[in-house]
Design a protein around this motif. Structure first.
Motif, PDB file in Angstrom:
ATOM      1  N   ALA A   1     -17.229   6.154 -19.795  1.00 37.32           N
ATOM      2  CA  ALA A   1     -16.123   5.399 -19.189  1.00 37.32           C
ATOM      3  C   ALA A   1     -15.679   6.098 -17.923  1.00 37.32           C
ATOM      4  CB  ALA A   1     -14.968   5.311 -20.182  1.00 37.32           C
ATOM      5  N   GLY A   2     -15.299   5.307 -16.948  1.00 35.75           N
ATOM      6  CA  GLY A   2     -14.779   5.905 -15.703  1.00 35.75           C
ATOM      7  C   GLY A   2     -13.268   5.710 -15.683  1.00 35.75           C
ATOM      8  N   GLY A   3     -12.608   6.380 -14.806  1.00 36.11           N
ATOM      9  CA  GLY A   3     -11.154   6.255 -14.745  1.00 36.11           C
ATOM     10  C   GLY A   3     -10.777   4.958 -14.048  1.00 36.11           C
ATOM     11  N   PHE A   4      -9.486   4.799 -13.809  1.00 39.72           N
ATOM     12  CA  PHE A   4      -9.076   3.614 -13.044  1.00 39.72           C
ATOM     13  C   PHE A   4      -9.472   3.837 -11.605  1.00 39.72           C
ATOM     14  CE2 PHE A   4      -6.859   0.840 -15.833  1.00 39.72           C
ATOM     15  CZ  PHE A   4      -6.690   1.645 -16.955  1.00 39.72           C
TER      16      PHE A   4
ATOM     17  N   GLU B   1      -7.824   3.608  -8.930  1.00 40.97           N
ATOM     18  CA  GLU B   1      -6.888   3.918  -7.850  1.00 40.97           C
ATOM     19  C   GLU B   1      -7.163   5.317  -7.304  1.00 40.97           C
ATOM     20  OE1 GLU B   1      -6.442   4.853 -10.671  1.00 40.97           O
ATOM     21  OE2 GLU B   1      -4.604   5.974 -11.079  1.00 40.97           O
ATOM     22  N   ASP B   2      -8.145   6.058  -7.963  1.00 39.59           N
ATOM     23  CA  ASP B   2      -8.433   7.356  -7.335  1.00 39.59           C
ATOM     24  C   ASP B   2      -9.160   7.076  -6.034  1.00 39.59           C
ATOM     25  OD1 ASP B   2      -9.346   7.292 -10.443  1.00 39.59           O
ATOM     26  OD2 ASP B   2      -7.848   8.789  -9.958  1.00 39.59           O
TER      27      ASP B   2
ATOM     28  N   GLN C   1       2.216   1.786  -3.403  1.00 41.84           N
ATOM     29  CA  GLN C   1       1.191   2.346  -4.310  1.00 41.84           C
ATOM     30  C   GLN C   1       0.957   3.813  -3.976  1.00 41.84           C
ATOM     31  OE1 GLN C   1      -2.060  -0.231  -3.607  1.00 41.84           O
ATOM     32  NE2 GLN C   1      -1.572  -1.654  -5.268  1.00 41.84           N
ATOM     33  N   ALA C   2       0.956   4.115  -2.676  1.00 38.64           N
ATOM     34  CA  ALA C   2       0.688   5.511  -2.294  1.00 38.64           C
ATOM     35  C   ALA C   2       1.783   6.399  -2.873  1.00 38.64           C
ATOM     36  CB  ALA C   2       0.659   5.619  -0.769  1.00 38.64           C
TER      37      ALA C   2
ATOM     38  N   VAL D   1      -2.476   3.408   7.224  1.00 34.44           N
ATOM     39  CA  VAL D   1      -1.136   2.836   6.981  1.00 34.44           C
ATOM     40  C   VAL D   1      -0.079   3.888   7.300  1.00 34.44           C
ATOM     41  CG1 VAL D   1       0.414   2.200   5.113  1.00 34.44           C
ATOM     42  CG2 VAL D   1      -1.850   1.115   5.295  1.00 34.44           C
ATOM     43  N   GLU D   2      -0.343   5.156   6.827  1.00 36.01           N
ATOM     44  CA  GLU D   2       0.651   6.204   7.139  1.00 36.01           C
ATOM     45  C   GLU D   2       0.763   6.362   8.654  1.00 36.01           C
ATOM     46  OE1 GLU D   2      -0.484   6.629   4.079  1.00 36.01           O
ATOM     47  OE2 GLU D   2       1.569   6.723   3.292  1.00 36.01           O
TER      48      GLU D   2
ATOM     49  N   ARG E   1      -5.215   4.309   3.468  1.00 33.69           N
ATOM     50  CA  ARG E   1      -3.925   5.034   3.257  1.00 33.69           C
ATOM     51  C   ARG E   1      -3.550   5.736   4.547  1.00 33.69           C
ATOM     52  NH1 ARG E   1      -4.286   6.138  -2.435  1.00 33.69           N
ATOM     53  NH2 ARG E   1      -3.883   4.085  -3.352  1.00 33.69           N
TER      54      ARG E   1
ATOM     55  N   ALA F   1       1.280   6.729  -6.548  1.00 31.88           N
ATOM     56  CA  ALA F   1       0.120   7.569  -6.910  1.00 31.88           C
ATOM     57  C   ALA F   1       0.448   9.032  -6.662  1.00 31.88           C
ATOM     58  CB  ALA F   1      -1.086   7.161  -6.062  1.00 31.88           C
TER      59      ALA F   1
ATOM     60  N   ILE G   1       0.854  -1.203   0.000  1.00 31.10           N
ATOM     61  CA  ILE G   1       0.000   0.000   0.000  1.00 31.10           C
ATOM     62  C   ILE G   1       0.884   1.246   0.000  1.00 31.10           C
ATOM     63  CG2 ILE G   1      -1.675   1.311   1.357  1.00 31.10           C
ATOM     64  CD1 ILE G   1      -2.839  -1.335   2.298  1.00 31.10           C
ATOM     65  N   LYS G   2       1.938   1.167   0.787  1.00 32.57           N
ATOM     66  CA  LYS G   2       2.834   2.358   0.829  1.00 32.57           C
ATOM     67  C   LYS G   2       3.427   2.595  -0.549  1.00 32.57           C
ATOM     68  CE  LYS G   2       4.385   2.713   5.610  1.00 32.57           C
ATOM     69  NZ  LYS G   2       4.667   1.323   6.088  1.00 32.57           N
TER      70      LYS G   2
ATOM     71  N   ARG H   1      -7.615  -1.443   0.059  1.00 35.55           N
ATOM     72  CA  ARG H   1      -6.357  -0.682  -0.042  1.00 35.55           C
ATOM     73  C   ARG H   1      -6.533   0.585  -0.853  1.00 35.55           C
ATOM     74  NH1 ARG H   1      -2.040  -4.117  -2.611  1.00 35.55           N
ATOM     75  NH2 ARG H   1      -2.863  -5.753  -1.287  1.00 35.55           N
TER      76      ARG H   1
ATOM     77  N   LYS I   1       1.074  11.641 -12.426  1.00 29.15           N
ATOM     78  CA  LYS I   1       1.245  11.033 -13.767  1.00 29.15           C
ATOM     79  C   LYS I   1       0.382  11.853 -14.735  1.00 29.15           C
ATOM     80  CE  LYS I   1      -2.342   7.379 -12.961  1.00 29.15           C
ATOM     81  NZ  LYS I   1      -3.380   8.335 -12.909  1.00 29.15           N
TER      82      LYS I   1
ATOM     83  N   LYS J   1     -15.597  13.870 -12.237  1.00 35.04           N
ATOM     84  CA  LYS J   1     -16.991  13.568 -12.616  1.00 35.04           C
ATOM     85  C   LYS J   1     -17.923  13.974 -11.467  1.00 35.04           C
ATOM     86  CE  LYS J   1     -17.616   9.687 -14.740  1.00 35.04           C
ATOM     87  NZ  LYS J   1     -18.027  10.298 -16.044  1.00 35.04           N
TER      88      LYS J   1
ATOM     89  N   ARG K   1      -8.664  10.086 -22.337  1.00 37.28           N
ATOM     90  CA  ARG K   1      -9.898   9.271 -22.203  1.00 37.28           C
ATOM     91  C   ARG K   1     -10.143   8.942 -20.737  1.00 37.28           C
ATOM     92  NH1 ARG K   1     -10.431   4.447 -21.026  1.00 37.28           N
ATOM     93  NH2 ARG K   1     -12.122   3.040 -21.621  1.00 37.28           N
ATOM     94  N   ASP K   2      -9.092   8.968 -19.972  1.00 33.91           N
ATOM     95  CA  ASP K   2      -9.178   8.374 -18.627  1.00 33.91           C
ATOM     96  C   ASP K   2      -9.602   9.467 -17.647  1.00 33.91           C
ATOM     97  OD1 ASP K   2      -8.747   7.279 -16.249  1.00 33.91           O
ATOM     98  OD2 ASP K   2      -6.556   7.113 -16.438  1.00 33.91           O
ATOM     99  N   ARG K   3     -10.955   9.813 -17.597  1.00 33.25           N
ATOM    100  CA  ARG K   3     -11.356  10.925 -16.713  1.00 33.25           C
ATOM    101  C   ARG K   3     -11.444  10.381 -15.287  1.00 33.25           C
ATOM    102  NH1 ARG K   3     -16.705  13.152 -19.378  1.00 33.25           N
ATOM    103  NH2 ARG K   3     -16.882  11.006 -20.045  1.00 33.25           N
ATOM    104  N   THR K   4     -10.797  11.103 -14.344  1.00 30.23           N
ATOM    105  CA  THR K   4     -10.815  10.542 -12.958  1.00 30.23           C
ATOM    106  C   THR K   4     -12.213  10.742 -12.376  1.00 30.23           C
ATOM    107  OG1 THR K   4     -10.200  12.700 -12.160  1.00 30.23           O
ATOM    108  CG2 THR K   4      -8.393  11.128 -12.581  1.00 30.23           C
ATOM    109  N   ILE K   5     -12.495   9.985 -11.354  1.00 32.37           N
ATOM    110  CA  ILE K   5     -13.851   9.999 -10.758  1.00 32.37           C
ATOM    111  C   ILE K   5     -14.106  11.358 -10.137  1.00 32.37           C
ATOM    112  CG2 ILE K   5     -15.238   8.997  -8.917  1.00 32.37           C
ATOM    113  CD1 ILE K   5     -14.563   6.443  -9.867  1.00 32.37           C
TER     114      ILE K   5
END
Lengths: 232, 89, 259, 225
Positions: free
Chosen positions: D207-210, D212-213, B51-52, C253-254, C250, B55, B48-49, C244, B59, B71, B64-68
């Motif tokens: 479409a939604g994003g990945f 990990e958000d 990935q944190a 964990v931190e 997060r 993230a 998890i660390k 996770r 990036k 939205k 195309r990849d609109r974050t949630i």
């Protein structure tokens, strides 16, 4: 449920499904004879492995015939739903307006007709080879007649749960064996008490009770398992 | 204490050779049940660390990849008006 | 009265939602875990040392009966855990609560380990009393079949990849298994009495003298408590694994890292 | 007849689509477009009731689909990636068991005429094992053409079909829609808009994003599977 249910002939669909599966089995004789050949092989291993003498064999005959039948049914469970899943027919089965437990019961009956009945026909031959006393033959046939459909029903649950799993042969065995143990106990018990000349009606009644329970509960569990696994 | 000295405790009238290994095995099972999840936890926390950290490095947001999050800022009423009939080509 | 109904409805819903949310469980269990662990350890030490060191030997079996303080609690736990897995499975199927599936997934390895321990202790106990390592006693045989059931659940869990399907497939298998347990116990019992007419039922609790009964009861309670502690530890790990992506994990964990 | 409200679907940490709402009424054809892997098949399996792994609601005849399954399935024909044709059976037998599952029993000559239309004439009594994959799909399409179900859910029906077959299938779809039927179809090639009632839904718009958000703090990712 606004559809008028009389219009739905579930039984006709089930019979149609059974006819279809029987046709499929007869069209591939090589494959549907596998369980019988396997049964013959397993039963002939024991005299080689243990002892060819008449006394020892006749004591073991009931158990060998039963365990052989059990293993043969286990072997053939893999193909119960896998064939339908591979060519997309399973989706059509799940999308039928007819109740799924009924259709699944049809599939299990077809499986029993193709494997169970063949094993029952084969059993007396093996019993002769293993010197099972004549007086135990009726008990053997009756117990197998009640036991093999029960094994198809109980094994169906394992087959449904693992329909989308690749090498699921061993897994089905692991899932089904605990369900087979009571059947094996009462089946071999019937044959053994017939060999000892005692009455075996009690064992058969118990097997009958388990069969009725299996007929009621197993199709529901199999249908639920199929809906869940295909949904994944 | 029922046993006078340590020797008779270990021997246990000849049955010690059965009792003590059994309790040894029992201890092993108890330790397994405590430490196997804790070790797995350590591995997961490390993941998890990682990935944190990954993230948090900004990036390039692909078109195309609109974050949630973006939205959700769009109010539901406004977004449902544009979508309910779908574009007629 | 409408607003009242709304409040009651939302109240129910939030309570139900909160009760089932992994985050809530994680925080509550975090507070309770240390105390439960200490209590379990204390009870286990007192129960087992009392049974091992202070109780007089059994007139018939000598000192080998001391294994009872390990065998009986684990035997009880083995079937009790499977029954609670079936309950968790039912909750997963009916209300689809994620936490119930996490409980089901976490209970399986613990149950297997205790079932295995009960089997081994039963076998070792049989050696001094009957001279053979394995005896086809009714309870040991049903314990062996229970072990197969556990292996089945764990193997199915591993064989299906998608989490959602995996959860409900294992729930179905556990429910089928729990319906089967009484049938297995009955038929093995019947089979055993038919063939052997068991001499001394291995795990039959002889009418125990009080100084033997008390340590046994304490160790049974201790093992149940230990099961809860082990389950909480596993479930917390499972929650971290499955949640996770959420922010609270997060932060947890931190925070964990800093403290 | 069929209405989808705020449909959201996650698969393996990826939001395939979210907040998808659409309506389908009699006499309409809905074409769902999207790149490969954008969730077209998943959406169709959800609409057909094969998959329950989604958030949002689906209504059939203004009632929740989950309470109307028998009626819904009685009036639905699903054509998946795999044509659901048994290799050991002949096309006629295949159509017969598929129809009996849908509580239909088409007459002999209707089956034969349908097979003729997909130019499988002469192959009626040949085991499908000897036919090609394209011919397998045509057996399923023949079954489609004689089906009485009003709602057709077709997943890429045009793949492995020759030009002649495509033209024939489009006429069948047009006839079905004109007679008040409904079609949901995914296909890469754009349908020639014969009857003017073709509506397109671009899956990429939803479409939604990945995943990990992070979700916002209060609402953890929910208590439910």
């Amino acid at each position: 449920m606004s559809v008028d249910v009389q219009q739905l002939e579930g039984r006709k669909a089930m019979m149609g499904l059974i006819r279809r599966d029987l046709k499929l089995a007869f069209r591939t004789p090589g494959q549907s004879l596998n369980p019988v050949v396997f049964y013959l092989m397993v039963a002939s291993l024991f005299p080689l492995g243990i002892a060819p003498e008449r006394e020892t064999l006749s004591q073991l005959a009931g158990g060998i015939v039963w365990i052989g039948a059990l293993l043969a049914v286990l072997l053939s469970l893999d193909s119960l739903f896998k064939g339908d899943n591979d060519d997309g027919s399973l989706d059509q089965l799940l999308l039928s307006p007819h109740p799924l437990p009924l259709l699944v019961l049809g599939k299990v009956i077809a499986h029993w007709l193709t494997t169970g009945v063949a094993l029952i026909v084969m059993a007396p031959v093996l019993a002769l080879m293993l010197h099972l006393p004549e007086r135990a033959f009726p008990a053997l046939m009756a117990s197998l007649l009640l036991g093999t459909p029960l094994m198809s029903l109980a094994g169906g649950i394992g087959a449904a749960l693992t329909v989308r799993v690749q090498r699921s042969g061993v897994l089905i065995t692991l899932l089904s064996l605990p369900l087979y143990i009571p059947v094996l106990i009462f089946g071999t018990g019937a044959v053994q008490s017939a060999v000892d000349g005692m009455g075996y009606a009690g064992h058969l009644l118990w097997l009958g009770a388990f069969l009725v329970m299996g007929l009621c509960l197993a199709p529901i569990a199999i249908a639920a398992a199929l809906r869940i696994v295909v949904d994944g | 204490m029922y046993f006078e000295n340590f020797a008779s405790l270990v021997n246990m009238g000849g049955h010690g050779v059965y009792v003590w290994p059994t309790y040894g095995l029992g201890l092993l099972v108890i330790l397994y049940n405590i430490f196997s999840p804790l070790m797995a936890r350590k591995k997961i926390v490390a993941q998890i660390k990682r990935q944190a950290r990954a993230a948090s490095v900004p990036k390039a947001p692909s078109s195309r990849d609109r974050t949630i999050k973006s939205k959700q800022q769009v109010s539901t009423a406004e977004s449902s008006r544009t979508m309910n009939e779908g574009e007629v080509e | 009265m409408i607003w009242y109904a709304d409040i009651r409805k939302t109240m129910n819903w939030t309570f139900f939602h909160k009760l089932g949310s992994p985050k809530w469980f994680y925080e509550i269990s975090g507070k309770w875990l240390p105390w439960l662990a200490i209590l379990a350890a204390l009870m286990m030490v007192t129960g087992l040392t009392w049974g091992l060191l202070f109780t007089p030997p059994d007139y018939l079996q000598g000192n080998s009966y001391r294994i009872i303080f390990l065998h009986v609690p684990t035997a009880f736990l083995a079937s009790a855990i499977y029954v609670s897995m079936a309950i968790a499975g039912a909750v997963t199927l009916i209300w689809r609560i994620k936490l119930a599936d996490m409980a089901l997934k976490s209970m399986a390895p613990i149950g297997t380990s205790f079932c295995f321990l009960a089997l081994i202790t039963g076998a070792i106990w049989g050696k001094p009393t009957w001279g053979t390592w394995w005896v086809w006693d009714a309870r040991l045989t049903s314990m062996l079949i229970l072990l197969f059931l556990y292996f089945g659940v764990i193997a199915l869990r591993g064989a299906i990849r998608s989490a959602n399907t995996q959860a409900r497939a294992c729930a179905i298998l556990t429910l089928v298994g729990v319906v089967n347990i009484p049938i297995i116990k009955f038929s093995v019992q019947w089979w055993n009495t038919l063939h052997q007419g068991s001499t001394l039922k291995l795990t039959e609790k002889p009418s125990m003298a009080p100084e033997m009964l008390w340590p046994l009861l304490i160790s049974i309670a201790a093992f149940y408590l230990f099961f809860t502690v082990a389950l909480i530890i596993r479930m917390r790990t499972e929650i971290l694994d499955r949640e996770r992506r959420t922010k609270w994990v997060r932060n947890a964990v931190e925070a964990g890292a800093r403290s | 007849m069929l209405e989808v409200v705020q449909l959201r679907c996650e698969r393996d940490d990826r939001v395939l689509f979210s907040e998808l709402s659409m309506k389908l009424s009699l006499g309409e054809l809905l074409q769902i477009e999207g790149a490969n892997g954008s969730g077209k098949t998943t959406l169709l399996r959800i609409l057909a009731g094969l998959s329950g792994d989604f958030q949002g609601n689906i209504f059939w005849k203004e009632k929740k689909l989950s309470s109307m399954y028998a009626d819904f399935r009685l009036s639905t024909f699903y054509f998946g990636h795999k044509p659901a044709v048994k290799a050991e059976l002949t096309p006629v037998e295949n159509i017969r068991w598929r129809a009996s599952l849908r509580n239909e029993s088409p007459s002999e000559d209707r089956i034969f005429s349908a097979l003729e239309q997909v130019n499988l004439a002469g192959f009626e009594e040949v085991a499908c094992g000897h036919l090609s994959a394209g011919q397998h799909r045509r057996v399923a399409l023949a079954d489609l053409s004689i089906s009485v179900s009003p709602l057709w859910i077709l997943d890429e029906p045009f793949t492995a079909i020759d030009v002649h077959g495509v033209a024939w299938l489009e006429t069948v779809l047009a006839k079905h829609v004109k007679e008040g039927g409904m079609v949901i179809i995914t296909s890469h090639q754009s349908l020639s808009d014969i009857s003017g009632t073709v509506r397109k839904v671009k899956l990429d718009d939803f479409a939604g994003g990945f995943l990990e958000d992070e979700f916002d703090d209060e609402m953890d990712s929910g208590a439910f599977l």
